[in-house]
Design an enzyme around this catalytic site. Structure first.
Site, mmCIF file in Angstrom:
data_model
loop_
_atom_site.group_PDB
_atom_site.id
_atom_site.type_symbol
_atom_site.label_atom_id
_atom_site.label_comp_id
_atom_site.label_asym_id
_atom_site.label_seq_id
_atom_site.Cartn_x
_atom_site.Cartn_y
_atom_site.Cartn_z
ATOM 1 N N LYS A 130 0.803 -1.226 0.000
ATOM 2 C CA LYS A 130 0.000 0.000 0.000
ATOM 3 C C LYS A 130 0.835 1.276 0.000
ATOM 4 C CE LYS A 130 -3.863 -2.313 0.273
ATOM 5 N NZ LYS A 130 -4.840 -2.331 -0.846
ATOM 6 N N LYS A 162 0.924 5.614 -4.753
ATOM 7 C CA LYS A 162 1.542 4.334 -5.117
ATOM 8 C C LYS A 162 2.245 4.449 -6.458
ATOM 9 C CE LYS A 162 -2.246 2.034 -2.745
ATOM 10 N NZ LYS A 162 -3.661 1.891 -2.971
ATOM 11 N N GLU A 191 -6.813 -1.631 -9.987
ATOM 12 C CA GLU A 191 -7.939 -1.492 -10.912
ATOM 13 C C GLU A 191 -8.644 -0.153 -10.721
ATOM 14 O OE1 GLU A 191 -9.706 -5.747 -12.196
ATOM 15 O OE2 GLU A 191 -10.323 -5.059 -10.221
#
Length: 233
Positions: free
Chosen positions: A30, A90, A181
């Site tokens: 994460k 990220k 996604e």
């Protein structure tokens, strides 16, 4: 501080000795440490994982965009503003970001291109074998193009096979990963000029090394019991 190439994980991490250990220790990262970068050898391995992933009838209806420069990652990260801002760090902090793309159409010309590569690689003992391969692959491609009319969905399934290879392979290299996604497909396609190339983004993967403050690294892995998800007959 300038980014450094660092192939080592945190000191308390020991590489698993077998595949079952590996799948139990890898996790979705994460938060990435922006100062740590994949080595050239690791990048080469990542590219091999993508290229050599299997696909139905070896159609290979994919393309992979790998962003490693700060400018390249920024182009991608900028598309995450707004509703997908939670994934933006990220992309910015990862060492490399892979966009797995699929072909919008699997044309006859593309099938001939794949066939020619197989010929060059010595896949066929004779012309009969070559013709048989082309006939079989064309059958399944045309099934999805004309009968089921789900060719791009079928191509996405192939990309997700490559995704699985990438995630497990990255873990075997000591590289952390986060499949994403949650992104604006239209924005990513526009930023990378994918539609002009006959491509569409399917899924994004951030690769690098976990940050010390990554909360998910400290959480136990949770899966449903084997007897609940596996039927043995």
């Amino acid at each position: 501080m300038s980014p450094c190439v660092d192939t080592q994980r945190q000191p308390d991490f020991a590489m698993p000795q077998n595949l079952s250990d590996l799948v139990q220790t890898r996790y979705t990262t994460k938060a990435f440490d922006p100062t740590r970068k994949l080595s050239a050898d690791q990048v080469q391995e990542i590219e091999a994982l993508l290229r050599y992933a299997p696909s139905s009838t070896n159609a290979q209806p994919w393309h992979f965009v790998i962003a490693s420069s700060e400018a390249g990652k920024a182009r991608l990260a900028d598309t995450f503003a707004g509703g997908h801002a939670y994934n933006e760090p990220k992309v910015r902090n990862a060492s490399h970001v892979v966009v797995l793309c699929t072909r919008q159409a699997i044309s006859d010309d593309y099938l001939q291109h794949v066939l020619a590569q197989e010929q060059a690689d010595g896949r066929f003992a004779n012309e009969e074998a070559r013709a048989g391969q082309h006939k079989g692959r064309s059958h399944f491609v045309n099934l999805h193009r004309f009968e089921r009319r789900d060719a791009q969905h079928w191509a996405d399934k192939q990309a997700y096979i490559a995704l699985g290879f990438l995630l497990l392979g990255a873990a075997s290299l000591g590289v952390d990963a986060c499949p994403i996604e949650g992104f604006d497909q239209g924005a990513v396609d526009a930023a990378l000029g994918l539609r002009e190339q006959g491509l569409s983004s399917a899924v994004v993967v951030a690769l690098g090394f976990r940050a010390d403050g990554d909360f998910n690294a400290k959480l136990p892995k949770s899966r449903l019991p084997a007897d609940e998800v596996i039927t043995r007959i």
